[in-house]
Structure formats: C-alpha cells, structure tokens
Design an enzyme around this catalytic site. Structure first.
Site, PDB file in Angstrom:
ATOM      1  N   ASP A 144       6.229  41.565 -30.253  1.00  0.00           N
ATOM      2  CA  ASP A 144       7.486  42.248 -29.969  1.00  0.00           C
ATOM      3  C   ASP A 144       8.591  41.432 -30.638  1.00  0.00           C
ATOM      4  O   ASP A 144       9.051  40.422 -30.103  1.00  0.00           O
ATOM      5  CB  ASP A 144       7.703  42.353 -28.454  1.00  0.00           C
ATOM      6  N   LYS A 188      17.230  45.884 -32.444  1.00  0.00           N
ATOM      7  CA  LYS A 188      18.391  45.010 -32.611  1.00  0.00           C
ATOM      8  C   LYS A 188      18.856  44.860 -34.065  1.00  0.00           C
ATOM      9  O   LYS A 188      19.519  45.760 -34.565  1.00  0.00           O
ATOM     10  CB  LYS A 188      18.117  43.681 -31.900  1.00  0.00           C
ATOM     11  N   TYR A 197      10.212  39.949 -21.851  1.00  0.00           N
ATOM     12  CA  TYR A 197      10.781  41.272 -21.580  1.00  0.00           C
ATOM     13  C   TYR A 197      10.519  42.168 -22.776  1.00  0.00           C
ATOM     14  O   TYR A 197      10.690  41.742 -23.925  1.00  0.00           O
ATOM     15  CB  TYR A 197      12.289  41.150 -21.356  1.00  0.00           C
TER      16      TYR A 197
HETATM   17  C1  LIG Z   1      16.062  43.847 -26.188  1.00  0.00           C
HETATM   18  C2  LIG Z   1      14.592  43.789 -26.192  1.00  0.00           C
HETATM   19  C3  LIG Z   1      13.802  44.932 -25.970  1.00  0.00           C
HETATM   20  C4  LIG Z   1      14.400  46.249 -25.531  1.00  0.00           C
HETATM   21  O1  LIG Z   1      15.214  46.810 -26.502  1.00  0.00           O
HETATM   22  P1  LIG Z   1      16.265  47.971 -26.047  1.00  0.00           P
HETATM   23  O2  LIG Z   1      16.872  48.395 -27.341  1.00  0.00           O
HETATM   24  O3  LIG Z   1      17.215  47.289 -25.119  1.00  0.00           O
HETATM   25  O4  LIG Z   1      15.498  49.031 -25.394  1.00  0.00           O
HETATM   26  C5  LIG Z   1      12.440  44.828 -26.106  1.00  0.00           C
HETATM   27  N1  LIG Z   1      11.859  43.667 -26.441  1.00  0.00           N
HETATM   28  C6  LIG Z   1      12.574  42.545 -26.655  1.00  0.00           C
HETATM   29  C7  LIG Z   1      11.885  41.292 -27.052  1.00  0.00           C
HETATM   30  C8  LIG Z   1      13.965  42.564 -26.529  1.00  0.00           C
HETATM   31  O5  LIG Z   1      14.658  41.435 -26.700  1.00  0.00           O
END
Ligand SMILES: *Cc1c(COP(=O)(O)O)cnc(C)c1O
Length: 430
Positions: free
Chosen positions: A239, A267, A144
C-alpha cells in the site's frame, strides 16, 4: 493568535456536519482545542480564515509534495478546465499517466485509476482474493489502508489475534477473515505462514508505516515477507498510497528493492485532487473487468482534472535531483529538532524516509514498533503542537501521523520551524 473566524465557522459547521468535519482527524480531538479553517495555500504556507500564516507540514496529508498551488499544476488545471471537466469516457491523458506510472514502478504492468486510496486498497484486496481464490487476508497492527470494512481492524498489542472490528457497523463476519500481525516482527511472520500460509489470499502492508507516525521497515522484514508470500502463493500488496512518489520517485519498492505483486497508490499521484490507483503484473490485472471476472468500476475514475494535476506533478518530481534535495531538507529539519530537544532536555527522536518523517516524544532510541509509538508522551506532544501552532507552524493534529515536507519549503521556513520548536521544547520542561 486570533482564531475568531475559525471558532465561529466551527460552531456553524457543528450544526450541519457530523463533528464539524469531513474527515475525523481534522477535528483536533487528538490535541484539544478548535480546528482551524483555511482559505488559501501558497507554496509552503497555509493561510487561515483569520489571516494567520502557517508553515505547513501536513501538505493535505501527503499529496502536496510540490507545496500549495505549484505553478505547473495550476497551469495544467487551467488548461484542462478550458477543455472539459468530465467525460465519463476515455482520454489520452489517462493513457499517458498510466504509462508513466508503469515506467516509474516496474512491478506495475497494468494500472487502473480510481478516486481515493480507500478505493484502491478495497479493489486490490478483491482482486487478490479473486486471483488466488482464497478468502483470508493479513494486515499489520498500526497500518491504515483506508476505511475498507475488512481492513478496519487492528489487534491487541503485539499478539496475533483474529480481527475484531475497530468500528461500529462492521460485522464481525467481515473481519473474521482478516488476520493481524505485528509490524516489523520477522519471527511472527514466519510462524504465521508456517501454520496457514496456504490459505492466505494476500498480505497488505505499508512498506514504510505512515499511519502510526513514521516507522520504517527493519532490515529483513519486507524481504522475509516477499519470500514467504512467494513460497505460499500469497499475493503481496504494497500500500504505497502514502509512500508512492513520496519516499522516492519509484516509491518504497525502489528504496527497499522489493517487487510486490500489487501496488496501491493515491495522494501524490493526484497532485492534490482526488485520485487513487492500483496496479500489478499483466497476468493479475487482466482479471479485472471488463476483461476479467473481478468487478471494479467508478463514475469519475480517471477524472481529466485529477489526471492533469497528477501528470504535471509527476513531470516536476521526475526532474533529476528532486528527491535528493527534498531529503536533505528534511534531514536538516530533523537534525535541528533533535538538537533543540536535547538542549531543552526533552526526550525526543525522529525517523525519516525521503520526504516523509516522524517525531516521537519520550523515546530516545529509534522507533521501530507499534508498542513504542504507543509509549509516546501525549501530553508533551499536545503542548508542542499548540506552541508550534501559535508560532505559525501547522503540524498534523495527532501524535500518530507522519509529517511531510515539500519542495516549497526553503531555508527560511525550516529556520522559522526550528525557532518555533526551540520555544515549544522550552515550554515542555517548565
Ligand atoms: C491515506 C491512506 C489511505 C486511504 O486513502 P484515502 O484517499 O484517504 O481513501 C490508504 N492507505 C494509506 C497507506 C494511506 O496513507
């Protein structure tokens, strides 16, 4: 456990907010029942509106690696509040945090701050396309990357297919340029790249998959990916929105010693406030506006409050031994869970990378593939989830989410969790 206030608030929320929540997984659809409403966080604990206390393993979905309201983060926020909230212009602190990120992740020479992980991946993909002058991109099944149109696709299990949108409102044309490959499948990578490697702008990957529960890369997967991308002029995007400063101070790229072309962050770097970032080599990042022709912008980017929280957090987690301690706590927890599941005769296994972990029901070998995650026993998970909740342990309300431990979790909280788990496992086999 009395949940009356939460139930009432949920009823009210349903009248004004779609599904009663501001992000889908909060709605407890994966486990049944009503979502809880919280009014406070304190160290390792969440306190709901009925005054129940829970040991928290969600940690705001990753950011709270120091637990709730860590004193250094709170102090930094208070100090910044006295100075100003937003200027829409440059600050010293944003330079300090950019420098710190570049030092902690040597693959990053220039970094741009944004406001969410979604924005970070969206911008990184645009940049990769602009830099390579190619349109096609690759992502992996079960990974994701936020709710970016072209990334909202997964494939039918195991097979290599063209992208079909996962969501209404995403035109098929947007995802036609997205290819899906199976995670941890080296042979599939090689055969895909030998066919169309030259047409691919970038591959985006979670270096430890954390959105299909927690699935670490198998040896050779990231190495092969790095090698194939370099050979075909394709950019490799890690990512690390979840793994950055979570699995280690230098992120997953330091754990597996792979240098991506671009990295996305989020995060943890915001310390609980809305922040994202993307960065890479000077050569690639120079293509971003205002110096380059790839447009990217944000009204609240580099928010002084978010940057203050992030900097305070980065200082604390940079202290020597921080991750060793966190990792051994997570291990203590997982070993204890596995042992109690075994005693109760419940099929169960775990994965762990640093301060991030996964728990799987009904699989006893190590989980390395999406298909194994899908075989997880949802009924067992739901019963476990609700039993844990009743014993005062808050887990992500979905079998497909990773778990997070924080520096505020001590022996007492882990023991409390293990006692709760012993009870939960015993109800599963009845
Ligand atoms: C949470 C997450 C996102 C999206 O981040 P948001 O701040 O919710 O838009 C993208 N990539 C990864 C791997 C994530 O865990």
């Amino acid at each position: 456990m009395n949940n009356e206030n939460s139930r009432n608030l949920y009823d009210l929320a349903l009248q004004y907010i779609p599904g009663g929540v501001n992000s889908p997984v909060r709605a407890f659809k994966g486990v049944g029942g009503n979502p809880l409403f919280f009014k406070a966080g304190e160290g390792a604990y969440l306190i709901d509106v009925d005054d129940n206390r829970y040991v928290d393993y969600v940690g705001a979905w990753g950011p709270l690696i120091l637990g709730h309201r860590h004193e250094r983060v709170v102090l930094a926020l208070r100090e910044q509040l006295e100075q100003g909230i937003a200027y829409g212009a440059s600050t010293e602190a944003e330079v300090t945090i950019a420098k710190k990120i570049c030092e902690l992740m040597p693959s990053i020479e220039r970094v741009r701050l944004v406001t969410s992980g979604t924005e970070a991946t969206m911008s990184a993909i645009r940049l990769a396309r602009g830099y390579t002058k190619r349109d096609k991109i690759v992502k992996f099944e079960g990974c994701y990357h936020g709710h970016v149109d072209s990334l909202l696709v997964k494939a039918g299990s195991g097979s290599l297919t063209l992208g079909e949108p996962d969501s209404l409102g995403v035109p098929k044309a947007f995802t036609d340029l997205t290819y899906i490959l199976p995670y941890n499948d080296v042979a599939a990578l090689e055969s895909f790249f030998s066919g169309q490697g030259e047409e691919i702008a970038c591959v985006i990957v979670e270096p430890v998959a954390g959105n299909m529960n927690c699935v670490p890369p198998v040896p050779g997967f990231l190495e092969t990916l790095r090698e194939l991308c370099s050979r075909h002029g394709t950019l490799l995007i890690f990512d690390e929105v979840m793994t950055g400063f979570r699995v280690a101070l230098g992120g997953a790229q330091s754990v597996y010693a792979i240098s991506p072309d671009l990295t996305t962050l989020g995060k943890v770097i915001g310390g609980g406030l809305p922040v994202g970032a993307f960065g890479g080599s000077k050569e690639i990042m120079d293509l971003i506006a205002p110096d380059g022709a790839v447009y990217q912008a944000g009204t609240l980017s580099g928010s002084p409050l978010a940057v203050a929280a992030g900097l305070a957090m980065l200082e604390v987690i940079s202290e020597p031994g921080f991750y060793t301690k966190l990792e051994s706590k997570a291990k203590l927890l997982l070993d204890g869970l596995e042992q109690r599941a075994r005693t109760a005769g419940v099929p169960f296994s775990t994965n762990q990378v640093g301060a991030m972990f996964g728990c799987f029901f009904s699989v006893e070998e190590k989980v390395t593939h999406f298909s194994q995650v899908m075989q997880c026993n949802l009924d067992h998970f739901q019963r476990y989830f609700h039993s844990m909740l009743n014993s005062g342990v808050y887990l992500a309300p979905s079998a497909y989410e990773a778990g997070f431990i924080s520096a505020a979790h001590g022996d007492e909280e882990i023991q409390k969790t293990l006692n709760a788990a012993e009870k939960a496992f015993s109800t599963i086999n009845k």
